[in-house]
Design an enzyme around this catalytic site. Sequence first.
Site, PDB file in Angstrom:
ATOM      1  N   ARG A 119       0.370  -8.108   4.676  1.00 58.70           N
ATOM      2  CA  ARG A 119       0.173  -7.374   3.503  1.00 58.70           C
ATOM      3  C   ARG A 119       0.332  -6.039   3.497  1.00 58.70           C
ATOM      4  O   ARG A 119       0.397  -5.360   4.654  1.00 58.70           O
ATOM      5  CB  ARG A 119      -1.436  -7.790   2.871  1.00 58.70           C
ATOM      6  CG  ARG A 119      -1.634  -9.225   2.754  1.00 58.70           C
ATOM      7  CD  ARG A 119      -0.928  -9.538   1.427  1.00 58.70           C
ATOM      8  NE  ARG A 119      -1.727 -10.963   1.138  1.00 58.70           N
ATOM      9  CZ  ARG A 119      -1.159 -12.182   1.416  1.00 58.70           C
ATOM     10  NH1 ARG A 119      -0.162 -11.937   2.160  1.00 58.70           N
ATOM     11  NH2 ARG A 119      -1.637 -13.079   1.074  1.00 58.70           N
ATOM     12  N   MET A 179      -0.076   9.447   3.658  1.00 58.37           N
ATOM     13  CA  MET A 179       0.884  10.532   3.188  1.00 58.37           C
ATOM     14  C   MET A 179       1.541  10.913   4.516  1.00 58.37           C
ATOM     15  O   MET A 179       0.910  10.716   5.439  1.00 58.37           O
ATOM     16  CB  MET A 179      -0.084  11.277   2.282  1.00 58.37           C
ATOM     17  CG  MET A 179       0.033  10.994   1.087  1.00 58.37           C
ATOM     18  SD  MET A 179      -0.858  12.232  -0.113  1.00 58.37           S
ATOM     19  CE  MET A 179      -0.319  11.349  -1.677  1.00 58.37           C
ATOM     20  N   GLY A 180       2.462  11.976   4.128  1.00 59.56           N
ATOM     21  CA  GLY A 180       3.081  12.526   5.375  1.00 59.56           C
ATOM     22  C   GLY A 180       4.585  12.468   4.867  1.00 59.56           C
ATOM     23  O   GLY A 180       5.269  11.743   5.198  1.00 59.56           O
ATOM     24  N   ASP A 232      -1.115  17.123   4.994  1.00 61.20           N
ATOM     25  CA  ASP A 232       0.165  16.826   5.821  1.00 61.20           C
ATOM     26  C   ASP A 232      -0.090  17.478   7.436  1.00 61.20           C
ATOM     27  O   ASP A 232       0.388  17.338   8.171  1.00 61.20           O
ATOM     28  CB  ASP A 232       1.474  17.021   5.271  1.00 61.20           C
ATOM     29  CG  ASP A 232       1.614  15.992   4.081  1.00 61.20           C
ATOM     30  OD1 ASP A 232       0.699  15.235   3.796  1.00 61.20           O
ATOM     31  OD2 ASP A 232       2.677  16.348   3.486  1.00 61.20           O
ATOM     32  N   ARG A 274      -3.439 -11.831   9.870  1.00 55.76           N
ATOM     33  CA  ARG A 274      -2.230 -11.305   9.363  1.00 55.76           C
ATOM     34  C   ARG A 274      -2.005 -10.049   9.857  1.00 55.76           C
ATOM     35  O   ARG A 274      -2.570  -9.268  10.810  1.00 55.76           O
ATOM     36  CB  ARG A 274      -2.954 -10.897   7.582  1.00 55.76           C
ATOM     37  CG  ARG A 274      -2.775 -12.011   6.669  1.00 55.76           C
ATOM     38  CD  ARG A 274      -3.495 -11.308   5.369  1.00 55.76           C
ATOM     39  NE  ARG A 274      -3.451 -12.735   4.599  1.00 55.76           N
ATOM     40  CZ  ARG A 274      -3.976 -12.930   3.351  1.00 55.76           C
ATOM     41  NH1 ARG A 274      -4.892 -11.633   3.179  1.00 55.76           N
ATOM     42  NH2 ARG A 274      -3.997 -13.631   2.498  1.00 55.76           N
ATOM     43  N   GLU A 286       4.580   8.102   4.824  1.00 52.94           N
ATOM     44  CA  GLU A 286       5.321   7.865   3.552  1.00 52.94           C
ATOM     45  C   GLU A 286       6.876   8.324   3.716  1.00 52.94           C
ATOM     46  O   GLU A 286       7.917   7.781   3.156  1.00 52.94           O
ATOM     47  CB  GLU A 286       4.902   8.391   2.520  1.00 52.94           C
ATOM     48  CG  GLU A 286       4.840  10.017   2.489  1.00 52.94           C
ATOM     49  CD  GLU A 286       4.287  10.458   1.456  1.00 52.94           C
ATOM     50  OE1 GLU A 286       3.557   9.997   0.459  1.00 52.94           O
ATOM     51  OE2 GLU A 286       3.859  11.987   1.516  1.00 52.94           O
TER      52      GLU A 286
HETATM   53  O1  F6P Z   1       0.335  17.907  -0.467  1.00 56.05           O
HETATM   54  C1  F6P Z   1       1.084  17.088   0.149  1.00 56.05           C
HETATM   55  C2  F6P Z   1       1.329  15.596  -0.321  1.00 56.05           C
HETATM   56  O2  F6P Z   1      -0.062  15.196  -0.001  1.00 56.05           O
HETATM   57  C3  F6P Z   1       2.338  14.686   0.521  1.00 56.05           C
HETATM   58  O3  F6P Z   1       1.945  14.041   1.706  1.00 56.05           O
HETATM   59  C4  F6P Z   1       2.744  13.999  -0.652  1.00 56.05           C
HETATM   60  O4  F6P Z   1       4.442  13.524  -0.402  1.00 56.05           O
HETATM   61  C5  F6P Z   1       2.690  14.522  -1.721  1.00 56.05           C
HETATM   62  O5  F6P Z   1       1.754  15.706  -1.675  1.00 56.05           O
HETATM   63  C6  F6P Z   1       2.398  13.992  -3.253  1.00 56.05           C
HETATM   64  O6  F6P Z   1       2.631  14.934  -3.987  1.00 56.05           O
HETATM   65  P1  F6P Z   1       2.191  14.743  -5.690  1.00 56.05           P
HETATM   66  O7  F6P Z   1       0.649  14.964  -5.686  1.00 56.05           O
HETATM   67  O8  F6P Z   1       2.679  15.841  -6.257  1.00 56.05           O
HETATM   68  O9  F6P Z   1       2.597  13.293  -5.792  1.00 56.05           O
END
Ligand code: F6P
Length: 339
Positions: free
Chosen positions: A264, A168-169, A126, A161, A221
Site C-alpha cells: 500500500r 516531501m523533498g 526540505d 504488508r 518525492e
Molecule cells: O517548500 C518545499 C516543498 O514543500 C517541497 O518539498 C515540495 O516539492 C513543494 O514545496 C510543494 O510545493 P507546492 O505547495 O507549491 O505544491
Amino acid sequence: MRIGLLTGGGDCPGLNALIRAVVKQSTLHGDTLVGFRHGWRGVVDGDLFPLTGDHVRGIVNQGGTMLGTARFHPHEDNGGIDAVLETLKHERIEALVCVGGDGTLAAAGKLAEAGVRMICAPKTIDNDVWGTDRSIGFDTAVGIATEALDRVRTTAESHDRVMVVEVMGHHVGWIAVAAGIAGGADQILIPEEPFDIAEIAARLRHRHRSYATSSIVVVAEGATAKHGTLDFQAPEGPFGSIVAGAIGERIKYELQERTGFDTRVTILGHTQRGGTPTATDRILASRFGVAAADAIHEGATSKMTALVGDSIELVDIADVAGKLKVVPEELRRVASSLY
Ligand code: F6P
C-alpha cells in the site's frame, strides 16, 4: 527606520513565530514595520499594511504565515526588479527582511545587488538551504512524518504488508532520512542516491524470507531511479514542482509486482507543511527573527541568519544562492545501517 517584511515560497510551520520576533525586536529598537502580502508579489504590487505588536499577539504557535506567501520571483518577471524598487521608494521603506527558501533567497540576492538593504532568514521543510544547519519548518515536518511512520507500522504489521510512505523533498532527502531513522524505515529512497528498484525488491524478499512479515519503505518525492533501471519521469506541476504521489504510487506498483507482497502507499503531502510548529521550530524562528531585526537595525545588509552549531550567525546571501544542502554521507550511512 521603516522596514518591510515578507515571507515567500512555500509556507511552513514557524513563520508566524519568526514574524512575531521581528516585529517585537524591531519595535524595541524603535523601528517601524510594514508587512507585504504574498511574498515578492506583494512588493511588486505595493500590497502592504503597517505591522504592529497587535497583529502578532498570540501567533507564536500558529502554522502558516499571517502575511500570506506565493511562489513569485521578481527577477524572473519582466520589470519585476524595477517594480520592487519603485514600491520601496514610494513607501519610503529603507530595508527588507525576507524569509524564504532557495527561490525567494535568489530574488533577495538580486535585489541586494540592486542596492536594497536586505536581511534574509531561511525557511523550508526540505532543509536544503545552504549555509545553515537548519531551516524553519524542518523539525515539524520530520515530527509529522515520523508519527505517520509509527502509525503505518502497526497496520503494516497487522496485515503483513509492505507500506510505501511518500514524503516531501524535491531535491534532497532530509525529511525521508530523518523520519526514516526515527521511524525505523526498512528502505529509504532519496534524490541524492538514485535507486535500483530490482535491488530494493530483492532486499525486501530477503527480509521477508529471513525474519520480517512487514516492511516500511520511505520515498522522498524527488527520488529517482538509477539510469536505465526504471522508465519513470515524475510529472511536473506549476513552477517546476513535483506532482505529489507519482513516485510513491510507482514504487508501490513495482514492489507489489516484483515481490508479490501486499503493498500500500501513503502520500503525506502538505500535511507535513501545515499545522502547529514544534517548540524547536518556534525557538529557531524566534532566534532568526530577533537576529534579523538586530542585524537590519545595526546596518548590516546582504546577509542571511543561519544556525551554525548552536549559534546564530550571519552568512553572505551571495554564498548561499544557487547551492543545495544535501543529506551528508554520515547520516545516510546511519539510515542504511539500521535497515
Ligand atoms: O517548500 C518545499 C516543498 O514543500 C517541497 O518539498 C515540495 O516539492 C513543494 O514545496 C510543494 O510545493 P507546492 O505547495 O507549491 O505544491
